[in-house]
Motif scaffolding. Structure first.
Motif, PDB file in Angstrom:
ATOM      1  N   UNK A  13      -7.977  43.135  62.337  1.00 16.27           N
ATOM      2  CA  UNK A  13      -9.253  42.539  62.754  1.00 16.27           C
ATOM      3  C   UNK A  13      -9.211  42.073  64.206  1.00 16.27           C
ATOM      4  N   UNK A  14      -8.019  41.886  64.722  1.00 17.03           N
ATOM      5  CA  UNK A  14      -7.888  41.472  66.123  1.00 17.03           C
ATOM      6  C   UNK A  14      -7.789  42.660  67.073  1.00 17.03           C
ATOM      7  N   UNK A  15      -7.904  43.890  66.530  1.00 17.40           N
ATOM      8  CA  UNK A  15      -7.864  45.083  67.379  1.00 17.40           C
ATOM      9  C   UNK A  15      -9.073  45.099  68.303  1.00 17.40           C
ATOM     10  N   UNK A  16      -8.935  45.651  69.514  1.00 22.85           N
ATOM     11  CA  UNK A  16     -10.074  45.739  70.439  1.00 22.85           C
ATOM     12  C   UNK A  16     -11.249  46.487  69.804  1.00 22.85           C
ATOM     13  N   UNK A  17     -12.435  45.893  69.838  1.00 27.69           N
ATOM     14  CA  UNK A  17     -13.638  46.524  69.320  1.00 27.69           C
ATOM     15  C   UNK A  17     -13.907  46.296  67.851  1.00 27.69           C
ATOM     16  N   UNK A  18     -12.968  45.695  67.115  1.00 32.09           N
ATOM     17  CA  UNK A  18     -13.168  45.484  65.685  1.00 32.09           C
ATOM     18  C   UNK A  18     -14.227  44.407  65.454  1.00 32.09           C
ATOM     19  N   UNK A  19     -15.221  44.720  64.625  1.00 34.50           N
ATOM     20  CA  UNK A  19     -16.305  43.789  64.319  1.00 34.50           C
ATOM     21  C   UNK A  19     -16.180  43.367  62.856  1.00 34.50           C
ATOM     22  N   UNK A  20     -16.074  42.075  62.583  1.00 36.15           N
ATOM     23  CA  UNK A  20     -15.921  41.628  61.197  1.00 36.15           C
ATOM     24  C   UNK A  20     -17.209  41.810  60.406  1.00 36.15           C
ATOM     25  N   UNK A  27     -16.196  43.120  51.614  1.00 37.75           N
ATOM     26  CA  UNK A  27     -15.138  43.682  52.440  1.00 37.75           C
ATOM     27  C   UNK A  27     -14.633  42.680  53.477  1.00 37.75           C
ATOM     28  N   UNK A  28     -14.703  41.402  53.128  1.00 41.05           N
ATOM     29  CA  UNK A  28     -14.179  40.372  54.019  1.00 41.05           C
ATOM     30  C   UNK A  28     -12.694  40.614  54.276  1.00 41.05           C
ATOM     31  N   UNK A  29     -12.290  40.393  55.512  1.00 40.93           N
ATOM     32  CA  UNK A  29     -10.882  40.515  55.860  1.00 40.93           C
ATOM     33  C   UNK A  29     -10.514  41.783  56.582  1.00 40.93           C
ATOM     34  N   UNK A  30     -11.448  42.755  56.636  1.00 41.81           N
ATOM     35  CA  UNK A  30     -11.205  43.992  57.382  1.00 41.81           C
ATOM     36  C   UNK A  30     -12.430  44.288  58.244  1.00 41.81           C
ATOM     37  N   UNK A  31     -12.289  45.221  59.180  1.00 46.70           N
ATOM     38  CA  UNK A  31     -13.357  45.504  60.137  1.00 46.70           C
ATOM     39  C   UNK A  31     -14.525  46.211  59.468  1.00 46.70           C
ATOM     40  N   UNK A  32     -15.732  45.769  59.809  1.00 42.85           N
ATOM     41  CA  UNK A  32     -16.967  46.408  59.344  1.00 42.85           C
ATOM     42  C   UNK A  32     -17.224  47.675  60.151  1.00 42.85           C
ATOM     43  N   UNK A  33     -17.020  47.600  61.430  1.00 38.44           N
ATOM     44  CA  UNK A  33     -17.098  48.790  62.289  1.00 38.44           C
ATOM     45  C   UNK A  33     -16.367  48.496  63.583  1.00 38.44           C
ATOM     46  N   UNK A 203       1.480  47.714  59.020  1.00 33.72           N
ATOM     47  CA  UNK A 203       0.092  48.140  59.139  1.00 33.72           C
ATOM     48  C   UNK A 203      -0.327  48.388  60.591  1.00 33.72           C
ATOM     49  N   UNK A 204      -0.071  47.463  61.533  1.00 36.36           N
ATOM     50  CA  UNK A 204      -0.470  47.729  62.925  1.00 36.36           C
ATOM     51  C   UNK A 204       0.210  48.964  63.520  1.00 36.36           C
ATOM     52  N   UNK A 205       1.472  49.170  63.163  1.00 36.32           N
ATOM     53  CA  UNK A 205       2.187  50.326  63.706  1.00 36.32           C
ATOM     54  C   UNK A 205       1.602  51.628  63.171  1.00 36.32           C
ATOM     55  N   UNK A 206       1.266  51.660  61.883  1.00 37.88           N
ATOM     56  CA  UNK A 206       0.651  52.864  61.320  1.00 37.88           C
ATOM     57  C   UNK A 206      -0.720  53.112  61.930  1.00 37.88           C
ATOM     58  N   UNK A 207      -1.490  52.062  62.107  1.00 34.94           N
ATOM     59  CA  UNK A 207      -2.819  52.195  62.721  1.00 34.94           C
ATOM     60  C   UNK A 207      -2.710  52.815  64.112  1.00 34.94           C
TER      61      UNK A 207
END
Length: 376
Positions: A13-20, A27-33, A203-207
């Motif tokens: 969720x802290x990735x650049x551009x991630x919108x909660x 789907x709380x806890x992951x990016x909506x878009x 997870x971040x490394x796979x992403x």
């Protein structure tokens, strides 16, 4: 609801551009878009997209009798599920109503289950209570997290190389990943759908690895839009506490991409499944709706679908699709014709005729009754 804590918010969720997601989202806890939801949907259909679904609740089951035990308490035929194979499954109540829908993969001596975040603790609690004397050990498996890869370019050499596998798995098959976890192929929400279950710490490394290989970052908006367009229900959104498997389109074994095998031994809720299959038809069925995009607002999940002011169904997931516009899933009375003028909250609605299930399969039980009554 169990006191077991739900899955922690994703570090992505802290990735650049991630919108909660909006407040109250399932789907709380992951990016909506990630800034352009329609482009993300296009990528998932035409090229490749990676979606963080690490809010899914994961359960791990070990023990030599895990499959034969699970076979007796669920709707799918899993007693002889081959190693490195997946399927979908249901837990039903005594009246045949759906309590849980989950995806399961058996690989290298462990059965991994993933399900909805808000239902996972209850499912885990149920499984643990049902062990009795069986050699099966269900536990919280949330040290693993789920990513979804969608699109034809998942088969590109760059992404396959990033996955570190010799070849992508076939339908419902699973292939181990270096460092733990596996990749499996799913029949939905697109023709090219793959899930990765990986260590949550990785997870971040796979992403980053998958994005660097050409997969576009996408959010749950994209996944949900494609799921609705594929007419695949989501428990708790597109179902209610009265839903039976036939209404949601979950009948069938792995070959039919279903979650209820019609040729297996006794399990809780089987009488309802058998009775409807052999003698009757479901009172409702799942359809896709096209909503009036010019209306102010959208219907809420669970809102009544009406015809002439009379309730004829229940609205489920509502989402904006990049090609279809605003669409929704709904459980509708089977007697409602496709051309009925409908209202869903503030929107006029129309049933997509191609989404209406067929109910004209041969019913051996009904044929026997008709023969006894001289209706051959």
């Amino acid at each position: 609801m169990s006191d077991t804590p739900l899955v922690a918010p994703s570090p992505l969720l802290s990735s650049p551009g991630a919108v909660p997601p909006l407040d109250g989202s399932p789907d709380a806890g992951v990016a909506w878009h990630h800034g352009d939801p329609f482009a993300e949907q296009r990528a998932a259909i035409r090229s490749a997209a990676v979606i963080d679904r690490s809010h899914r609740f994961v359960i791990a089951i070990s023990g030599e009798e895990r499959l034969t035990w699970l076979h007796t308490i669920s709707s799918q035929h899993v007693a002889a599920l081959p190693d490195r194979t997946s399927t979908e499954n249901l837990s039903l109540d005594l009246n045949g109503r759906v309590e849980h829908h989950f995806v399961m993969t058996d690989i290298d001596g462990v059965t991994w289950i993933d399900t909805e975040a808000d239902r996972g603790p209850d499912l885990l609690g149920f499984l643990q209570k049902m062990v009795f004397w069986s050699k099966a050990e269900p536990r919280d498996g949330n040290e693993m997290a789920l990513l979804s890869l969608l699109g034809p370019d998942v088969a590109s050499s760059a992404i396959v190389q990033a996955l570190g596998v010799a070849a992508l798995p076939g339908m419902y098959e699973a292939v181990p990943l270096d460092g733990g976890g596996f990749v499996r192929r799913m029949p939905w929400p697109t023709a090219d759908s793959f899930d990765l279950l990986v260590p949550r710490t990785d997870l971040p490394a796979w992403w980053s690895r998958l994005v660097d290989a050409g997969a576009r970052p996408a959010g749950t908006w994209a996944f949900e839009a494609l799921r609705v367009a594929a007419h695949r229900p989501r428990i708790g959104l597109d179902t209610d506490d009265r839903t039976i498997p036939h209404e949601a389109g979950w009948i069938g074994g792995p070959a039919e991409h279903g979650a209820v095998h019609l040729d297996k031994g006794c399990y809780r809720g089987q009488e309802t499944v058998a009775r409807v299959h052999n003698l009757g038809k479901p009172p409702r069925h799942l359809v896709m709706l096209h909503l009036d995009g010019s209306a102010e607002g959208r219907p809420e999940v669970g809102e009544a679908l009406t015809a002439g002011g009379r309730a004829v169904g229940r609205v489920g997931t509502v989402v904006d699709h990049f090609e279809e516009g605003p669409i929704a899933l709904a459980l509708v009375k089977r007697s409602v014709p496709a051309d009925t003028e409908l209202a869903a909250g503030p929107c006029a609605a129309a049933i997509d005729a191609d989404s209406i299930p067929r109910h004209d399969d041969f019913q051996a039980g009904r044929a026997a009754v008709d023969k006894l009554r001289g209706r051959e």
